[in-house]
Motif scaffolding. Structure first.
Motif, mmCIF file in Angstrom:
data_model
loop_
_atom_site.group_PDB
_atom_site.id
_atom_site.type_symbol
_atom_site.label_atom_id
_atom_site.label_comp_id
_atom_site.label_asym_id
_atom_site.label_seq_id
_atom_site.Cartn_x
_atom_site.Cartn_y
_atom_site.Cartn_z
ATOM 1 N N TYR A 22 -6.401 12.008 -58.353
ATOM 2 C CA TYR A 22 -7.539 12.686 -58.049
ATOM 3 C C TYR A 22 -8.894 12.176 -58.598
ATOM 4 O O TYR A 22 -8.725 11.359 -59.551
ATOM 5 C CB TYR A 22 -7.211 14.278 -58.487
ATOM 6 N N GLU B 177 -11.651 16.332 -50.491
ATOM 7 C CA GLU B 177 -10.727 17.137 -50.784
ATOM 8 C C GLU B 177 -9.983 16.764 -52.125
ATOM 9 O O GLU B 177 -9.144 17.982 -52.570
ATOM 10 C CB GLU B 177 -9.597 17.087 -49.702
ATOM 11 N N LYS B 178 -9.972 15.655 -52.344
ATOM 12 C CA LYS B 178 -9.291 15.143 -53.679
ATOM 13 C C LYS B 178 -10.494 14.998 -54.898
ATOM 14 O O LYS B 178 -9.904 14.561 -56.141
ATOM 15 C CB LYS B 178 -8.716 13.879 -53.328
ATOM 16 N N VAL C 96 -11.680 17.008 -57.982
ATOM 17 C CA VAL C 96 -11.365 18.178 -58.412
ATOM 18 C C VAL C 96 -12.142 18.864 -59.479
ATOM 19 O O VAL C 96 -12.155 19.819 -60.025
ATOM 20 C CB VAL C 96 -10.046 17.890 -59.101
ATOM 21 N N TYR D 15 -7.755 23.544 -59.026
ATOM 22 C CA TYR D 15 -7.097 24.409 -57.988
ATOM 23 C C TYR D 15 -6.854 23.192 -56.752
ATOM 24 O O TYR D 15 -6.059 23.813 -55.735
ATOM 25 C CB TYR D 15 -7.984 25.252 -57.778
ATOM 26 N N ARG D 16 -7.778 22.133 -56.553
ATOM 27 C CA ARG D 16 -7.613 21.378 -55.506
ATOM 28 C C ARG D 16 -6.274 20.518 -55.578
ATOM 29 O O ARG D 16 -5.684 19.797 -54.598
ATOM 30 C CB ARG D 16 -8.637 20.492 -55.139
ATOM 31 N N LYS E 248 -2.415 19.424 -55.322
ATOM 32 C CA LYS E 248 -1.297 19.907 -54.677
ATOM 33 C C LYS E 248 0.030 19.953 -55.451
ATOM 34 O O LYS E 248 0.163 19.028 -56.333
ATOM 35 C CB LYS E 248 -1.148 18.974 -53.417
#
Length: 257
Positions: free
Chosen positions: A57, A85-86, A88, A253-254, A256
């Motif tokens: 990330y 999206e990656k 963080v 929290y992003r 996975k």
């Protein structure tokens, strides 16, 4: 399983063997890493690595040493990248009074802007601190950084400041210095930080832990940091690994599961 919460695999130190370094980290049980970008060159590379590897990330921010180069254009760039999206976290940002490239007043202003950015995009902050602890705590409080929380990265200061950071929902991350024979403060911190607010990192390629001190650091060495902290706290490595992994997943929290 460990999460190295702060690596710089995006710098030239790893250009010759980056893939081998990543493989060694996985073999050592480091299942996730956060690659931290801090300037025009390293930020895109952090994003590239995050896109190339499912377990990597990125964090994007502007280093305080280069605060004098930060403009509205950089702010908008970070804001745009923060939607990835990656990504963080926002960082690393903060204050660095050791070097004199950027005046203190400029550093403070850029730090405040990135705290505001983190709040706007609802991401935690990764704080760089060198010889500026009191000013950092004051600014975090003044700017209501508790709204997003974050990490006191590679914490290397007195236990006296820990509670102020915890009160603002910040985690304390420890790296190689906790293994140094003459480093008393990190060892005290390792014993005092609540287990649910503790993180581990390497800050590679810098600050390699003992017995590799002085050499290039890499993510697989975070196991040496974890070994030392577990020993200092008189808990098992499994307990330490599970706790710090849980903490990192809670903060980022992003990530996975």
């Amino acid at each position: 399983m460990l999460i190295d919460t702060h690596v710089h695999l995006n710098v030239e130190h790893f250009d010759e063997d980056r893939e081998d370094v990543i493989d060694r980290a996985l073999e050592a049980g480091v299942e996730r890493m956060v690659v931290v970008g801090f300037d025009h060159e390293t930020i895109p590379k952090a994003i590239e690595l995050a896109e190339a590897y499912s377990f990597i990330y990125a964090a994007v921010g502007w280093h305080p040493v280069d605060a004098i180069d930060f403009t509205d254009q950089e702010y908008e760039w970070l804001k745009e990248l923060s939607q990835h999206e990656k990504v963080v976290a926002i960082g690393e940002t903060g204050l660095d009074y050791h070097w004199d490239k950027s005046p203190k007043a400029v550093q403070k202003e850029v730090f405040k802007k990135q705290i505001q950015l983190a709040k706007d995009v609802n991401l935690p902050i990764i704080v760089h601190n060198r010889e500026a602890t009191e000013d950092i705590i004051h600014i975090l409080q003044e700017e209501n950084a508790n709204e997003v929380g974050g990490i006191m990265h590679c914490y290397n200061d007195s236990v006296d400041y820990i509670q102020a950071a915890l009160d603002m929902d910040f985690y304390i991350s420890l790296g190689g210095p906790v293994t140094f024979k003459n480093a008393t403060m990190p060892k005290e911190v390792a014993k005092e930080v609540p287990i649910d607010r503790l993180l581990v990192e390497t800050d590679c390629p810098f600050l390699a832990p003992h017995p590799n001190r002085g050499k290039r650091n890499e993510p697989s060495y975070v196991t040496l940091v974890a070994d030392q902290i577990a020993s200092l706290r008189n808990i098992t490595r499994q307990e330490l690994d599970e706790a710090t992994t849980r903490n990192a997943m809670r903060l980022f929290y992003r990530m996975k599961k």
